[in-house]
Design a protein around this motif. Sequence first.
Motif, PDB file in Angstrom:
ATOM      1  N   ASP A1039       1.015  -1.195   0.035  1.00 53.40           N
ATOM      2  CA  ASP A1039      -0.177   0.012  -0.140  1.00 53.40           C
ATOM      3  C   ASP A1039       0.762   1.234   0.059  1.00 53.40           C
ATOM      4  O   ASP A1039       0.674   2.209  -0.726  1.00 53.40           O
ATOM      5  CB  ASP A1039      -0.957   0.067   1.285  1.00 53.40           C
ATOM      6  N   LEU A1040       1.831   1.301   0.816  1.00 50.31           N
ATOM      7  CA  LEU A1040       2.743   2.332   0.850  1.00 50.31           C
ATOM      8  C   LEU A1040       3.630   2.803  -0.316  1.00 50.31           C
ATOM      9  O   LEU A1040       3.565   3.762  -0.702  1.00 50.31           O
ATOM     10  CB  LEU A1040       3.837   2.379   2.142  1.00 50.31           C
ATOM     11  N   GLU A1041       3.991   1.310  -0.953  1.00 54.07           N
ATOM     12  CA  GLU A1041       4.504   1.886  -2.267  1.00 54.07           C
ATOM     13  C   GLU A1041       3.705   2.309  -3.324  1.00 54.07           C
ATOM     14  O   GLU A1041       4.039   3.232  -4.318  1.00 54.07           O
ATOM     15  CB  GLU A1041       5.281   0.407  -2.752  1.00 54.07           C
ATOM     16  N   GLU A1042       2.471   1.738  -3.473  1.00 47.36           N
ATOM     17  CA  GLU A1042       1.525   2.289  -4.465  1.00 47.36           C
ATOM     18  C   GLU A1042       1.304   3.668  -4.305  1.00 47.36           C
ATOM     19  O   GLU A1042       1.074   4.622  -5.196  1.00 47.36           O
ATOM     20  CB  GLU A1042       0.179   1.390  -4.194  1.00 47.36           C
ATOM     21  N   GLU A1043       1.013   4.071  -2.982  1.00 47.57           N
ATOM     22  CA  GLU A1043       0.665   5.508  -2.492  1.00 47.57           C
ATOM     23  C   GLU A1043       1.971   6.416  -2.889  1.00 47.57           C
ATOM     24  O   GLU A1043       1.807   7.422  -3.618  1.00 47.57           O
ATOM     25  CB  GLU A1043       0.439   5.480  -1.216  1.00 47.57           C
ATOM     26  N   ASN A1044       3.335   6.140  -2.614  1.00 45.27           N
ATOM     27  CA  ASN A1044       4.348   6.571  -3.241  1.00 45.27           C
ATOM     28  C   ASN A1044       4.628   6.737  -4.635  1.00 45.27           C
ATOM     29  O   ASN A1044       4.744   7.739  -5.071  1.00 45.27           O
ATOM     30  CB  ASN A1044       5.511   5.778  -2.662  1.00 45.27           C
ATOM     31  N   ARG A1045       4.337   5.717  -5.212  1.00 43.73           N
ATOM     32  CA  ARG A1045       4.204   6.016  -6.922  1.00 43.73           C
ATOM     33  C   ARG A1045       3.471   7.036  -7.218  1.00 43.73           C
ATOM     34  O   ARG A1045       3.587   7.744  -8.076  1.00 43.73           O
ATOM     35  CB  ARG A1045       4.069   4.600  -7.456  1.00 43.73           C
ATOM     36  N   ASN A1046       2.119   6.964  -6.860  1.00 43.75           N
ATOM     37  CA  ASN A1046       1.053   7.570  -7.188  1.00 43.75           C
ATOM     38  C   ASN A1046       1.476   9.414  -7.028  1.00 43.75           C
ATOM     39  O   ASN A1046       1.295  10.233  -7.743  1.00 43.75           O
ATOM     40  CB  ASN A1046      -0.348   7.676  -6.734  1.00 43.75           C
ATOM     41  N   LEU A1047       2.049   9.431  -5.467  1.00 44.04           N
ATOM     42  CA  LEU A1047       2.425  10.657  -5.268  1.00 44.04           C
ATOM     43  C   LEU A1047       3.662  11.324  -6.211  1.00 44.04           C
ATOM     44  O   LEU A1047       3.768  12.453  -6.679  1.00 44.04           O
ATOM     45  CB  LEU A1047       2.815  10.924  -3.927  1.00 44.04           C
ATOM     46  N   GLN A1048       4.712  10.243  -6.629  1.00 45.00           N
ATOM     47  CA  GLN A1048       5.748  10.592  -7.536  1.00 45.00           C
ATOM     48  C   GLN A1048       5.312  10.954  -8.787  1.00 45.00           C
ATOM     49  O   GLN A1048       5.692  11.930  -9.381  1.00 45.00           O
ATOM     50  CB  GLN A1048       6.676   9.463  -7.408  1.00 45.00           C
ATOM     51  N   ALA A1049       4.201  10.299  -9.366  1.00 44.68           N
ATOM     52  CA  ALA A1049       3.740  10.716 -10.612  1.00 44.68           C
ATOM     53  C   ALA A1049       3.141  12.126 -10.768  1.00 44.68           C
ATOM     54  O   ALA A1049       3.057  12.623 -11.643  1.00 44.68           O
ATOM     55  CB  ALA A1049       2.825   9.593 -11.063  1.00 44.68           C
ATOM     56  N   GLU A1050       2.500  12.500  -9.747  1.00 43.94           N
ATOM     57  CA  GLU A1050       1.585  13.507  -9.523  1.00 43.94           C
ATOM     58  C   GLU A1050       2.453  14.644  -9.384  1.00 43.94           C
ATOM     59  O   GLU A1050       2.501  15.837 -10.042  1.00 43.94           O
ATOM     60  CB  GLU A1050       0.584  13.567  -8.377  1.00 43.94           C
ATOM     61  N   TYR A1051       3.703  14.223  -8.646  1.00 42.71           N
ATOM     62  CA  TYR A1051       4.773  15.373  -8.717  1.00 42.71           C
ATOM     63  C   TYR A1051       5.483  15.664 -10.175  1.00 42.71           C
ATOM     64  O   TYR A1051       5.719  16.978 -10.353  1.00 42.71           O
ATOM     65  CB  TYR A1051       5.780  14.900  -7.500  1.00 42.71           C
ATOM     66  N   ASP A1052       5.888  14.338 -10.732  1.00 45.91           N
ATOM     67  CA  ASP A1052       6.370  14.642 -12.070  1.00 45.91           C
ATOM     68  C   ASP A1052       5.405  15.389 -12.960  1.00 45.91           C
ATOM     69  O   ASP A1052       5.974  16.095 -13.719  1.00 45.91           O
ATOM     70  CB  ASP A1052       6.765  13.237 -12.604  1.00 45.91           C
ATOM     71  N   ARG A1053       4.236  15.228 -13.007  1.00 48.59           N
ATOM     72  CA  ARG A1053       3.151  15.882 -13.836  1.00 48.59           C
ATOM     73  C   ARG A1053       3.337  17.547 -13.523  1.00 48.59           C
ATOM     74  O   ARG A1053       3.459  18.092 -14.368  1.00 48.59           O
ATOM     75  CB  ARG A1053       1.845  15.270 -13.576  1.00 48.59           C
ATOM     76  N   LEU A1054       3.264  17.706 -12.327  1.00 46.56           N
ATOM     77  CA  LEU A1054       3.194  19.177 -11.993  1.00 46.56           C
ATOM     78  C   LEU A1054       4.665  19.877 -12.237  1.00 46.56           C
ATOM     79  O   LEU A1054       4.631  20.776 -12.851  1.00 46.56           O
ATOM     80  CB  LEU A1054       2.922  19.410 -10.252  1.00 46.56           C
TER      81      LEU A1054
END
Length: 1230
Positions: A1039-1054
């Motif tokens: 769960d933590l890895e999945e949430e981290n990947r989502n946050l990293q993707a959102e950060y890269d998009r921004l």
Amino acid sequence: MPSSLLLEVPALADFNRVWTELTDWLSLLDRVIKSQRVMVGDLEDINEMIIKQKATLQDLEQRRPQLEELITAAQNLKNKTSNQEARTVITDRIERIQSQWDEVQEHLQNRRQQLNEMLKDSTQWLEAKEEAQQVLGQARAKLESWKEGPYTMDAIQRKITETKQLAKDLRQWQINVDVANDLALKLLRDYSADDTRKVHMITENINASWASIHKRVSERETALEETHRLLQQFPLDLEKFLAWITEAETTANVLQDATHKERLPEDSKGVRELMKQWQDLQGEIEAHTDIYHNLDENGQKILRSLEGSDDAVLLQRRLDNMNFKWSELRKKSLNIRSHLEASSDQWKRLHLSLQELLVWLQLKDDELSRQAPIGGDFPAVQKQNDVHRAFKRELKTKEPVIMSTLETVRIFLTEQPLEGLEKLYQEPRELPPEEKAQNVTRLLRKQAEEVNTEWEKLNLHSADWQRKIDEALERLQELQEATDELELKLRQAEVIKGSWQPVGDLLIDSLQDHLEKVKALRGEIAPLRENVSHINDLARQLTTLGIQLSPYNLSTLEDLNTRWKLLQVAVEDRIRQLHEAHRDFGPASQHFLSTSVQGPWERAISPNKVPYYINHETQTTCWDHPKMTELYQSLADLNNVRFSAYRTAMKLRRLQKALCLDLLSLSAACDALDQHNLKQNDQPMDILQIINCLTTVYDRLQQEHNNLVNVPLCVDMCLNWLLNVYDTGRTGRIRVLSFKTGIISLCKAHLEDKYRYLFKQVASSTGFCDQRRLGLLLHDSIQIPRQLGEVASFGGSNIEPSVRSCFQFANNKPEIEAALFLDWMRLEPQSMVWLPVLHRVAAAETAKHQAKCNICKECPIIGFRYRSLKHFNYDICQSCFFSGRVAKGHKMHYPMVEYCTPTTSGEDVRDFAKVLKNKFRTKRYFAKHPRMGYLPVQTVLEGDNMETPASSPQLSHDDTHSRIEHYASRLAEMENSNGSYLNDSISPNESIDDEHLLIQHYCQSLNQDSPLSQPRSPAQILISLESEERGELERILADLEEENRNLQAEYDRLKQQHEHKGLSPLPSPPEMMPTSPQSPRDAELIAEAKLLRQHKGRLEARMQILEDHNKQLESQLHRLRQLLEQPQAEAKVNGTTASSPSTSLQRSDSSQPMLLRVVGSQTSESMGEEDLLSPPQDTSTGLEEVMEQLNNSFPSSRGHNVGSLFHLADDLGRAMESLVSVMTDEEGAE
């Protein structure tokens, strides 16, 4: 002071500051002295002010050293400085403050002297007032005792004597009233600056009452004297009148005889002479008319008073004789006139007489009509009554004339023939004789009928008017009496109201007393509502009768109604103000509890009335009272006691004494609970209800133990403890049952009396208790050790096993009665064993044993005494026993007996015999016959959970750490205490087989899988634990890895969007600083960055939680290793040690308390080493022997042994370390 001087002489700044503070304080004190006013004549108020002045004077004297220090500092400054201006300023300020000090001190002393003189003068005035009111009461009583009696000379003379005696007494009592008035005037003159309303109003009331009494006595004395004179004169006047009437009758008879002579009409001279004589007679009759009416009226009064006596009969005869003679005399006079006037023109004279009578009757009817309407007050109607009485007398006087005239007309019409009438009636024109006679007859008869009709009408009109007057007099007199009574009562109530002080000037402690007084006044004036309604009803009745009240009566009624309404409003406002003051500053406000803390602490109240405490030094707040915090810190000293039950009991004993509950008897507690009607045990209690009940409890304790109980502190501390135990979330509510359980558990009472009372609270009306109700009781009881962090040693906070144990003891009945509950409690079940131990600790506190401790050599032993049943003359004190110290040659597993009271000779002999027996017994015997001091309960959750209150902590089956804790506890218990559940006759092999059954049973209850998958050894248990733990950790990591990947993707998009717009590179979230948005897009970016920071914060928090869980798991695994590595010397003899993890206040190596059953005179035996103590560390059995015993104990483990168990534990620890490292690496990467 000029700033240049402060720069030149820096020390002047401190001097100036101290001088200003002291000057301001003196100015404030002087203003307070001048503003303090007292109620003159109120001794209580004056005494309170004297006490305040004394305290103020003492405060002034206590500050005198500050003044002297200031003067000394000023002298030093003057000596050190050469600046003349500074020296002048210092001298001026010192002189001013000394003058101000002396002035304030003089004001205080003068005020104190004035208050003392006021107290003395007020005391004298109050005594004089009491004497004046006493004589007023005596005078009123005598006036009220006077009643209308017989209208006789003796009775009137007796009343005159009484009235004169009362007047004489009044002249003597006048001295008392004058003294009270003089003292009142002195108070009003000398203390006009204070509140003199009470003195003024009471003095006015006394003087008004005194003047009213004087007036009534004077009027009564005048009336009685007039009546006495009348009674004395009445017989003489009556005799004189009767003598005159006799002479008048003689004269009338002579004239009557003369008028009947023949040929008299022809003798005109004789007729004129007789007419003159008749006129003289008629003049005398008219002159004696008023005398006759007065005699008749007074005679009727005397007759009414003499009703039923012989004198009344005699007087009635004389009055009747007088009336008859008077009536006959008037008739004779009228007959004489009729005969004298009989002539040829007789019908004309009769016609004129009838016309005169008609005119007179019309005039009197008009006069009677003019007397209307009825007056609006009593004096006016009384005057109307007097006028109408005179009018009736006039009618009575005229009655004989009218009757005589009518009779004359009747006789004339009867006696005169028609021929005579023809001659008498002369018409201008000629008429037949018959018609002339008929006209005369018709005219006279018509006029006579008109006179008769008008006379009867006038009499009816007069009678009706008299009836209205009488009714109005009665109603107005009733109204006057009612208004006088109401006015007096209102004035008395207004005097009390005028003596009220402003609510702000009242002492807080006196608020309740003042409230009770005002409520009592409200009860006293409540009947006045009926008085007001009565006078209003009387006024309405008078209006219905057509009586218009006078302006005076109307204004009086309006004034009384207004005063009554204002009095009601004032009383209700006063009660409301006192209620508000009582609410804001009384017990309900918790204001009286503010004194429970001292500076720098302050007691504050949250919106739900829960108290909390502010430390103004550290600027922090906390829920616990400072004294409670100190108490909890002191309880840490008891953590060195090895045995949980004794450790808990000793902590509770210290808590019990700090809360003064050791002084509270069960009966007093029950009385307080009943007084506050706490009967619905399921109902919640709010903070104010708890405080009120505790205040009642501690007020009673203060009366019994004045020097031991500080009510505010005890109430606040006990409230704090109850909230810590039953309301950790500080919701401000606890159940009534919880309150009773906490108070009763720590009160001073016999143990079984407590059991009976608590059982009664949860039992039904039939006296039986089901499992749910018993669970409620045990849940509330276990919260007490739970709050001290000792709950694990008593089976945990889950009470279901204890309830099952109780009902199994009762043969699984659906309900149990009190006797069975008491029998079960006598076995001291594990969840409740702390309560009987508390009683033994309390009993042992003052016990002094004439013996010496074989370890520390204490003599005599104070407290518990432990005597060995293996060696002669071997005793241990409680300190050594609780710390686990032993002497050389004595083993901890040797049996011992506990005493909490001095031993008797019988007990000494009994113990000697037991020691003698034990001398011949081997260690194997003691191992085969272990004895537990309490009834153990199974602490692993089996079956369905019982219904427990919402505040009860629930153990989750999905909580891995909780399951590990229970597994570890059960492993140790199964390994060390399986023999305690078995009969002494069971062999060791049977015990081992039964142990496998227990393990299988508990594993099945915890893991509801098929029997084939059930673990059959500790290694299998740990494998299952490891697999479950790894699965759970893998899920969390995923769960933590999945949430981290989502946050990293959102950060890269921004970041890409940011660079695409040509802006500067977006910093990482930790480096971002808030800036002012320049555009809507910038605002969106900043908002998204904030969201990223929040996500990262949540991730860090979850990582921290996982790290904490990892540390807890490691500590539990470490504990499990210790249990498995610990040499089990007693495993061969079925030892009964049971361990459980402890909380923050419990020692981690402390064992479950194995208490001794109390027998005889509070003694108990232990036949096994493990009944009270932890396993000894110096056993000779090696680790290899333990491993071999464990492997032999699990023959069906299929290859698993203790070694593999250790490897699994190490693997689990490494897995947790790798988890932490992975999480740390991910955090760094982010």
